[in-house]
Write a protein that holds these residues in place. Sequence first.
Motif, PDB file in Angstrom:
ATOM      1  N   GLY A 109       0.815  -1.270  -0.062  1.00  0.00           N
ATOM      2  CA  GLY A 109       0.067  -0.094  -0.041  1.00  0.00           C
ATOM      3  C   GLY A 109       0.723   1.187   0.013  1.00  0.00           C
ATOM      4  O   GLY A 109       0.463   2.174  -0.623  1.00  0.00           O
ATOM      5  N   VAL A 110       1.843   1.103   0.843  1.00  0.00           N
ATOM      6  CA  VAL A 110       2.901   2.285   0.923  1.00  0.00           C
ATOM      7  C   VAL A 110       3.362   2.506  -0.544  1.00  0.00           C
ATOM      8  O   VAL A 110       3.527   3.804  -1.046  1.00  0.00           O
ATOM      9  N   MET A 111       3.992   1.501  -1.007  1.00  0.00           N
ATOM     10  CA  MET A 111       4.647   1.597  -2.262  1.00  0.00           C
ATOM     11  C   MET A 111       3.905   2.189  -3.518  1.00  0.00           C
ATOM     12  O   MET A 111       4.130   2.870  -4.172  1.00  0.00           O
ATOM     13  N   ARG A 112       2.844   1.705  -3.553  1.00  0.00           N
ATOM     14  CA  ARG A 112       1.713   1.996  -4.468  1.00  0.00           C
ATOM     15  C   ARG A 112       1.330   3.473  -4.303  1.00  0.00           C
ATOM     16  O   ARG A 112       0.956   4.047  -5.221  1.00  0.00           O
ATOM     17  N   ASP A 113       1.109   3.888  -2.888  1.00  0.00           N
ATOM     18  CA  ASP A 113       0.825   5.321  -2.618  1.00  0.00           C
ATOM     19  C   ASP A 113       1.974   6.245  -3.318  1.00  0.00           C
ATOM     20  O   ASP A 113       1.365   7.296  -3.868  1.00  0.00           O
ATOM     21  N   VAL A 114       2.963   5.958  -3.020  1.00  0.00           N
ATOM     22  CA  VAL A 114       4.052   7.058  -3.333  1.00  0.00           C
ATOM     23  C   VAL A 114       4.938   6.935  -4.567  1.00  0.00           C
ATOM     24  O   VAL A 114       5.659   8.053  -4.964  1.00  0.00           O
ATOM     25  N   LEU A 115       4.782   6.036  -5.277  1.00  0.00           N
ATOM     26  CA  LEU A 115       5.577   5.893  -6.605  1.00  0.00           C
ATOM     27  C   LEU A 115       4.614   6.120  -7.893  1.00  0.00           C
ATOM     28  O   LEU A 115       3.497   5.630  -7.800  1.00  0.00           O
ATOM     29  N   PRO A 116       5.355   6.541  -9.099  1.00  0.00           N
ATOM     30  CA  PRO A 116       6.635   6.988  -9.103  1.00  0.00           C
ATOM     31  C   PRO A 116       7.065   8.277  -8.612  1.00  0.00           C
ATOM     32  O   PRO A 116       6.248   9.227  -8.463  1.00  0.00           O
ATOM     33  N   LEU A 117       8.214   8.609  -8.247  1.00  0.00           N
ATOM     34  CA  LEU A 117       8.850   9.850  -7.889  1.00  0.00           C
ATOM     35  C   LEU A 117       8.535  10.583  -8.731  1.00  0.00           C
ATOM     36  O   LEU A 117       8.968  10.425 -10.156  1.00  0.00           O
ATOM     37  N   ARG A 128       9.639  -1.650 -15.401  1.00  0.00           N
ATOM     38  CA  ARG A 128       8.973  -1.008 -13.923  1.00  0.00           C
ATOM     39  C   ARG A 128       9.253   0.353 -13.897  1.00  0.00           C
ATOM     40  O   ARG A 128      10.320   0.529 -12.784  1.00  0.00           O
ATOM     41  N   PRO A 129       8.667   1.249 -14.650  1.00  0.00           N
ATOM     42  CA  PRO A 129       9.174   2.714 -14.304  1.00  0.00           C
ATOM     43  C   PRO A 129       8.918   3.081 -12.865  1.00  0.00           C
ATOM     44  O   PRO A 129       9.865   4.017 -12.657  1.00  0.00           O
ATOM     45  N   SER A 130       8.073   2.729 -12.245  1.00  0.00           N
ATOM     46  CA  SER A 130       7.834   3.286 -10.826  1.00  0.00           C
ATOM     47  C   SER A 130       9.120   2.942  -9.905  1.00  0.00           C
ATOM     48  O   SER A 130       9.527   3.653  -9.185  1.00  0.00           O
ATOM     49  N   LEU A 131       9.595   1.743 -10.079  1.00  0.00           N
ATOM     50  CA  LEU A 131      10.926   1.292  -9.374  1.00  0.00           C
ATOM     51  C   LEU A 131      12.367   2.268 -10.077  1.00  0.00           C
ATOM     52  O   LEU A 131      12.918   2.479  -9.151  1.00  0.00           O
ATOM     53  N   TYR A 132      12.098   2.365 -11.194  1.00  0.00           N
ATOM     54  CA  TYR A 132      13.312   2.931 -11.741  1.00  0.00           C
ATOM     55  C   TYR A 132      13.242   4.485 -11.500  1.00  0.00           C
ATOM     56  O   TYR A 132      14.363   5.162 -11.380  1.00  0.00           O
ATOM     57  N   SER A 133      11.979   5.019 -11.042  1.00  0.00           N
ATOM     58  CA  SER A 133      12.252   6.336 -10.469  1.00  0.00           C
ATOM     59  C   SER A 133      12.968   6.579  -9.406  1.00  0.00           C
ATOM     60  O   SER A 133      13.105   7.695  -8.898  1.00  0.00           O
ATOM     61  N   LEU A 134      13.361   5.430  -8.562  1.00  0.00           N
ATOM     62  CA  LEU A 134      13.839   5.434  -7.417  1.00  0.00           C
ATOM     63  C   LEU A 134      15.307   5.660  -7.255  1.00  0.00           C
ATOM     64  O   LEU A 134      16.080   5.746  -6.370  1.00  0.00           O
ATOM     65  N   VAL A 135      16.012   5.558  -8.652  1.00  0.00           N
ATOM     66  CA  VAL A 135      17.416   5.680  -8.703  1.00  0.00           C
ATOM     67  C   VAL A 135      18.153   6.780  -8.050  1.00  0.00           C
ATOM     68  O   VAL A 135      19.133   6.508  -7.089  1.00  0.00           O
ATOM     69  N   GLY A 136      17.530   7.881  -8.209  1.00  0.00           N
ATOM     70  CA  GLY A 136      18.040   9.151  -7.545  1.00  0.00           C
ATOM     71  C   GLY A 136      17.992   9.253  -6.081  1.00  0.00           C
ATOM     72  O   GLY A 136      18.921   9.543  -5.205  1.00  0.00           O
ATOM     73  N   LEU A 137      16.881   8.774  -5.553  1.00  0.00           N
ATOM     74  CA  LEU A 137      16.979   8.709  -4.112  1.00  0.00           C
ATOM     75  C   LEU A 137      17.567   7.602  -3.638  1.00  0.00           C
ATOM     76  O   LEU A 137      18.187   7.878  -2.511  1.00  0.00           O
ATOM     77  N   ARG A 138      18.047   6.321  -4.278  1.00  0.00           N
ATOM     78  CA  ARG A 138      18.796   5.597  -3.787  1.00  0.00           C
ATOM     79  C   ARG A 138      20.312   5.758  -3.527  1.00  0.00           C
ATOM     80  O   ARG A 138      20.818   5.496  -2.622  1.00  0.00           O
TER      81      ARG A 138
END
Length: 591
Positions: A235-243, A382-392
């Motif tokens: 639920g959290v992951m689907r709420d907040v992604l993609p960045l 998986r563009p939603s997960l790819y949007s985390l590259v900078g945050l990671r």
Amino acid sequence: MKALFHSESSFLHPHHSRCQNNRDLLRFQVRTPLIFPVKDRGRWIRGKRICLTAKAELDWATMDQLGLSESDVQSPAISTSYRSLNLPKPNQTVLEAQARVCTGPTQTRPLSEEQAFKVLDTILRSVKGELKDEEEVSQSQLGAFFSAMTIRANVFPEATQWSEGEKKAMTTFWPLLIRVLPPDVIFLADPEGSIMGGSSIGPQFVGKGSCEMRLVGALREILAGGHLGYEEVQGVMRDVLPLKTESLMPSGVSHSLLSAFLIGQRMNRETDRELKAHCLVFDDESGPTPVADVRSLTHYGEPYDGNTRYFRSTLFVAAVRSCYGESCLLHGVDWMPPKGGITEEQMLKFMGANTNVFPSHAKRLLEDEEVGFAYVSQREARPSLYSLVGLREHIKKRPPLATTEKVQQFVKARGKEAIVTGFYHHGYEEPLLMLMRRRGVHSGLVVKGEEGALSMTTKLRSANASKGLPVNYCSGFQSLSMQSAFEVDGVSRHSFSLEVNAADYGFQPTDTPRTDRSVSKNIELGLAALNGEKGAAYDRIVLNAGMVDHLLGCSGAEDVSVALERAREVIDSGEALKRLLNYIKISNKFK
């Protein structure tokens, strides 16, 4: 057998002329045709002429000697140059502190008094607006750092809790920080008002809007050392992604809270249900998974952040195994922190392949009798997960996704499926196998390869090897059709574990070839091996192709020696090299 690189046209011309200054060296460019020979009916012919533009090659050691930073060098021959220039860089002082404190209960290294004072002073000056651009401490860094400090104070063993120097620095700086830090960061630093002297901001913080409120509720559990349920994580992951932006996501949730969520779960050591949630959360993001009409498909899950030191062989292994009907699907990214090493996408892009292939295109490449393997970027699947590259990059340490993204099925098969992945830290081999079983594949294999990758080595085990599982340790399972070993999820499986000693199969011990972030060097080694040039790279490709065939229970690989010889034959015949060239050519038809 002819040499791979013709005298009139080498793969890369390493010109090392004397330059007036570093900038002259960086400006020097060479345009060279890359010529692949292909064996056809017993004779060698010239392959496609692929023109590449590359700056004069600089290896990592040369960069260090010249005093150049990663941002000074933009060369497609170096893995770090694939980092997007659009990504804001983290503050290095705080990032170094995060490397020490944003880790597990036994790995954390408390800061000294000098270090703690320097970090908190940097944070204070940044929040007050005194630091700009790359010196500014990002919201992601604030979230990761302060949540890590809270988890250490609340639940870590005494040896990795706050040092006396950290306590002194916090006592000095907190009265100043609490005046300028945003409420979400104050919440992360003192969620119950029990760490820093009774502030009411943390206990009363609930967040704004339903998405942030859900995340704050999850964080209260995490910051106390607790764990979350499967549906709660998803639920959290689907709420907040993609960045979308640096400061706020579309839901209005700050990067500080999401960073705390990701690093906090890793520091608390994720449960199976948390890992399953991260692994499966975006399976339906791109629609139904394509199904390839192939009898066997192996999904290769190399660590997404790449190799920084040693030869990465999986791309070339995939070309070999595809020759005898063992289709292979590779996946990854162009560049990923924290290592920012060499990836399959960088190599394919450097050689001229299309790296923007969608899963539907990969299905067709897998089914193509002239190819039989494919690569899919997380960016496309998986563009939603790819949007985390900078945050990671800004949280410094690997989040749970670093484990779960290796166990993906971007394409499925009508026949048998298997997953192979690598691991480094002891304790993650069983969770990885659990995720593979959850995927429902026929066979699964985890390998402790060098750098945490999945490549086995022919190097002798050092007498001074670190404690824990040795390099070349393998663990896995095979589903059984006749006999029954034990029942897991209603499926009969045979499980195994072993340490592969290459010398037992006739390999001479050799040191693993060094590539040191040089994409071109990694390609050079791999192409020379596929051209039949014997040596360390050739042996590693043969070993990893044959042993994976055997351990996954592939047809014709019941005898290890037969499996290894089959791999040698398709290399020496030129068929494996031809497959790689076909991939480069045919992938471009999907542009």
